[in-house]
Design a protein around this motif. Structure first.
Motif, PDB file in Angstrom:
ATOM      1  N   SER A 220      20.995  21.851   2.924  1.00 52.61           N
ATOM      2  CA  SER A 220      20.844  20.500   3.478  1.00 52.61           C
ATOM      3  C   SER A 220      21.584  20.382   4.806  1.00 52.61           C
ATOM      4  O   SER A 220      21.062  19.799   5.768  1.00 52.61           O
ATOM      5  N   LEU A 223      19.518  22.037   7.514  1.00 52.31           N
ATOM      6  CA  LEU A 223      18.338  21.275   7.915  1.00 52.31           C
ATOM      7  C   LEU A 223      18.705  20.102   8.813  1.00 52.31           C
ATOM      8  O   LEU A 223      17.964  19.762   9.738  1.00 52.31           O
ATOM      9  N   ILE A 224      19.832  19.467   8.540  1.00 52.81           N
ATOM     10  CA  ILE A 224      20.219  18.279   9.306  1.00 52.81           C
ATOM     11  C   ILE A 224      20.906  18.655  10.613  1.00 52.81           C
ATOM     12  O   ILE A 224      20.637  18.069  11.655  1.00 52.81           O
TER      13      ILE A 224
ATOM     14  N   TRP B 142      16.478  22.462  16.028  1.00 52.07           N
ATOM     15  CA  TRP B 142      15.885  22.334  14.696  1.00 52.07           C
ATOM     16  C   TRP B 142      16.540  21.236  13.861  1.00 52.07           C
ATOM     17  O   TRP B 142      16.211  21.079  12.676  1.00 52.07           O
ATOM     18  N   GLY B 143      17.477  20.503  14.421  1.00 50.04           N
ATOM     19  CA  GLY B 143      18.236  19.543  13.617  1.00 50.04           C
ATOM     20  C   GLY B 143      17.439  18.316  13.216  1.00 50.04           C
ATOM     21  O   GLY B 143      16.300  18.106  13.639  1.00 50.04           O
ATOM     22  N   GLY B 144      18.060  17.495  12.375  1.00 48.49           N
ATOM     23  CA  GLY B 144      17.484  16.210  12.004  1.00 48.49           C
ATOM     24  C   GLY B 144      16.514  16.239  10.843  1.00 48.49           C
ATOM     25  O   GLY B 144      15.969  15.195  10.473  1.00 48.49           O
ATOM     26  N   GLU B 145      16.313  17.408  10.223  1.00 43.43           N
ATOM     27  CA  GLU B 145      15.292  17.506   9.163  1.00 43.43           C
ATOM     28  C   GLU B 145      15.838  17.025   7.812  1.00 43.43           C
ATOM     29  O   GLU B 145      15.713  17.701   6.780  1.00 43.43           O
ATOM     30  N   ILE B 146      16.400  15.827   7.819  1.00 38.71           N
ATOM     31  CA  ILE B 146      16.966  15.269   6.591  1.00 38.71           C
ATOM     32  C   ILE B 146      15.874  14.992   5.568  1.00 38.71           C
ATOM     33  O   ILE B 146      16.146  14.949   4.361  1.00 38.71           O
ATOM     34  N   HIS B 148      13.865  17.022   4.563  1.00 39.08           N
ATOM     35  CA  HIS B 148      13.735  18.217   3.729  1.00 39.08           C
ATOM     36  C   HIS B 148      15.063  18.662   3.144  1.00 39.08           C
ATOM     37  O   HIS B 148      15.182  19.780   2.626  1.00 39.08           O
ATOM     38  N   ALA B 149      16.065  17.799   3.199  1.00 40.68           N
ATOM     39  CA  ALA B 149      17.275  18.023   2.401  1.00 40.68           C
ATOM     40  C   ALA B 149      16.895  17.765   0.942  1.00 40.68           C
ATOM     41  O   ALA B 149      16.161  16.825   0.634  1.00 40.68           O
ATOM     42  N   ALA B 150      17.404  18.617   0.056  1.00 37.18           N
ATOM     43  CA  ALA B 150      17.065  18.475  -1.364  1.00 37.18           C
ATOM     44  C   ALA B 150      17.894  17.351  -1.974  1.00 37.18           C
ATOM     45  O   ALA B 150      19.114  17.326  -1.842  1.00 37.18           O
ATOM     46  N   VAL B 151      17.219  16.415  -2.614  1.00 35.97           N
ATOM     47  CA  VAL B 151      17.948  15.377  -3.352  1.00 35.97           C
ATOM     48  C   VAL B 151      17.907  15.657  -4.856  1.00 35.97           C
ATOM     49  O   VAL B 151      18.816  15.284  -5.587  1.00 35.97           O
ATOM     50  N   TRP B 152      16.858  16.288  -5.308  1.00 36.62           N
ATOM     51  CA  TRP B 152      16.780  16.737  -6.722  1.00 36.62           C
ATOM     52  C   TRP B 152      16.425  18.220  -6.684  1.00 36.62           C
ATOM     53  O   TRP B 152      15.260  18.579  -6.746  1.00 36.62           O
ATOM     54  N   PRO B 153      17.427  19.086  -6.572  1.00 36.55           N
ATOM     55  CA  PRO B 153      17.164  20.507  -6.292  1.00 36.55           C
ATOM     56  C   PRO B 153      16.405  21.244  -7.388  1.00 36.55           C
ATOM     57  O   PRO B 153      15.957  22.369  -7.171  1.00 36.55           O
ATOM     58  N   CYS B 160       6.376  21.480   1.871  1.00 34.39           N
ATOM     59  CA  CYS B 160       7.002  22.431   2.808  1.00 34.39           C
ATOM     60  C   CYS B 160       7.347  23.750   2.138  1.00 34.39           C
ATOM     61  O   CYS B 160       7.723  24.699   2.827  1.00 34.39           O
ATOM     62  N   GLY B 161       7.264  23.793   0.810  1.00 37.56           N
ATOM     63  CA  GLY B 161       7.608  25.029   0.107  1.00 37.56           C
ATOM     64  C   GLY B 161       8.968  24.988  -0.566  1.00 37.56           C
ATOM     65  O   GLY B 161       9.302  25.890  -1.330  1.00 37.56           O
ATOM     66  N   GLN B 162       9.752  23.962  -0.272  1.00 33.84           N
ATOM     67  CA  GLN B 162      11.057  23.824  -0.910  1.00 33.84           C
ATOM     68  C   GLN B 162      10.930  22.938  -2.172  1.00 33.84           C
ATOM     69  O   GLN B 162       9.856  22.437  -2.486  1.00 33.84           O
TER      70      GLN B 162
END
Lengths: 305, 305
Positions: A220, A223-224, B142-146, B148-153, B160-162
């Motif tokens: 995470s 990604l951020i 590549w920043g800011g991709e919150i 695609h941060a996992a909230v329920w891993p 996206c594949g994650q």
């Protein structure tokens, strides 16, 4: 507390530690720090024939460059930097983990990386978000608490009052605690890593869960913040390949559309805090380019017992 | 694509949109952008009697100020900013969401906040990490991709594949998709919010899961980055109190030892991207203080159909 003297060119002398006396309250801690700084100044007069050009202090809790805002452990609130030092000596404060991150940035594992994460995994877990070589503490000095980011938001309660924090799965003390809870046997995190490697099923499961929690949090973060590098420090980082190999694989597996940043071991170990404080001291004295030419070998050799 | 002209003092003229022609490949898109910029320059000559001082372009994917590095949607790689504009006109590129964040920072909901998060919740979810008034894109853009941060891993797979990404629970399109999957009825995210408010149990559950996912991600962001403010934009933010009230409560509940930052609605709506691009254009022209005195009323009134 620990401290030392570092010259502009990186000659270093460390002084033996002193108790902070925090059982006597926050004022006593401020007085003890002030007395320790006086001792260091006297040592400097003796060794180098000079008064300190500046003083840097790495402190816990919420802190800005000029004020120790709050520490739950110590109990102080809004202590100005000047109270820790003799009158007229410039001083600069830093958060303990961010100060270590500053040292890793200037002369440690991050010296070739402008933007990286320094993650300290010890009794607790905290990070220094390094941007353009400087640790970033957020809008109010509360940043870097990645140890309390939730990795399993419906998971185990953390001592902090939240649910599923990274720290409650992956700090050295949590690894030891979780192993003891399942096996009934006391062990350090180092023991658990060894036992996992030797085939102990309970140790392997506990350690595996720690690695996965770290991978979730670091994915995470990646990604951020898109760091160029993740530097791992603190006691658990001494596990070496037993940490870096599985964590690198798990982190890559958690990222689908981008590469994982490389993981690198911290270079400065327990000296990171003192070296970072020395850099802050030179900054307080108006010298912002100190440190990049400091030699670690000289520093290690220069410490006195 | 959409675009417009904005003068140094904030007089604005917008031009009707054009297709990017991305079905004809990346070179065709670059040519279409270039032709659109030429049209805008001609419009500027007619309306203001002047050539453009600079051009700013908000583009998707991975981007630096000088290069459109990569876009999965468009297919381009490493297109220099100069290829989008007439010879000799200075140009500056920005990531689409970060460009919106720049506009919110300079003249929108974040104008009184130096360090904040701009979170755009629409078809997808992405953030602009704003530090000292500037969107921060990370070490490589590549920043800011919150989203695609996992909230329920261990949760649901993301496109996206994650696994368990914020976006797969909480984007407007995911809310619609998840409602349809459970109810068998097609609905927009706006419909689902209304249905949830009217007592539809399936809609309430889907929307509740979206709010909780947002709370988990924003709590982690808050702990790591300590923003002074979180600005919510994109289509879902138009839900107003139906979004802000429960999300504010859930975010506070996820934080035990620190306060939650305030949530605020984005001020610029769909115009944020164009205004941010205008700010980039003025930066390209060497004017870094444009925008703070721009009046939104003038901008809205000034647009032509």
């Amino acid at each position: 507390m620990k401290g030392g003297l570092v010259t502009r060119t990186g000659r270093a002398v460390s002084l033996e530690g002193r108790p902070t006396g925090r059982e006597h309250g926050p004022d006593a801690v401020v007085a003890a720090v002030r007395a320790y700084v006086d001792e260091l100044a006297a040592l400097g007069a003796e060794r180098f024939g000079a008064a300190p050009a500046g003083v840097g202090l790495a402190v816990p809790g919420i802190v800005t460059a000029t004020t120790a805002t709050y520490s739950a452990n110590i109990g102080w609130r809004d202590v100005p930097a000047e109270e820790f030092v003799p009158p007229g000596v410039p001083a600069r404060l830093g958060h303990d983990v961010r100060t270590g991150g500053l040292a890793e940035s200037v002369l440690g594992a991050g010296r070739d990386a402008g933007d990286f994460l320094f993650l300290s995994i010890g009794t607790g877990i905290a990070g220094a978000v390094v941007i353009a070589r400087e640790p970033y503490g957020g809008s109010g000095g509360w940043g870097g608490e990645i140890g309390h980011a939730a990795v399993w938001p419906s998971g185990e309660p953390c001592a902090c009052g939240q649910i599923g924090c990274l720290e409650t799965y992956a700090s050295a003390s949590s690894i030891a605690r979780r192993y003891e809870a399942r096996s009934g046997r006391a062990a350090t995190a180092k023991d658990v890593v060894s036992l996992a490697g030797a085939g102990d099923q309970v140790a392997a499961a506990v350690y595996d869960e720690a690695i996965e929690a770290l991978a979730v949090a670091l994915a995470s973060y990646t990604l951020i913040m898109d760091p160029s590098l993740i530097v791992l420090g603190g006691g658990l980082s001494e596990a070496g390949p037993a940490l870096f190999d599985p964590l690198g694989k798990r982190l890559a597996a958690r990222l689908a559309f981008r590469e994982a940043p490389p993981l690198r071991a911290a270079a400065l170990g327990v000296q990171a805090g003192m070296l970072g404080a020395a850099l802050l001291g030179w900054q307080a004295a108006g010298v912002y380019d100190a440190g990049r030419d400091w030699s670690l070998d000289v520093l290690r050799g220069g410490a006195v017992s």
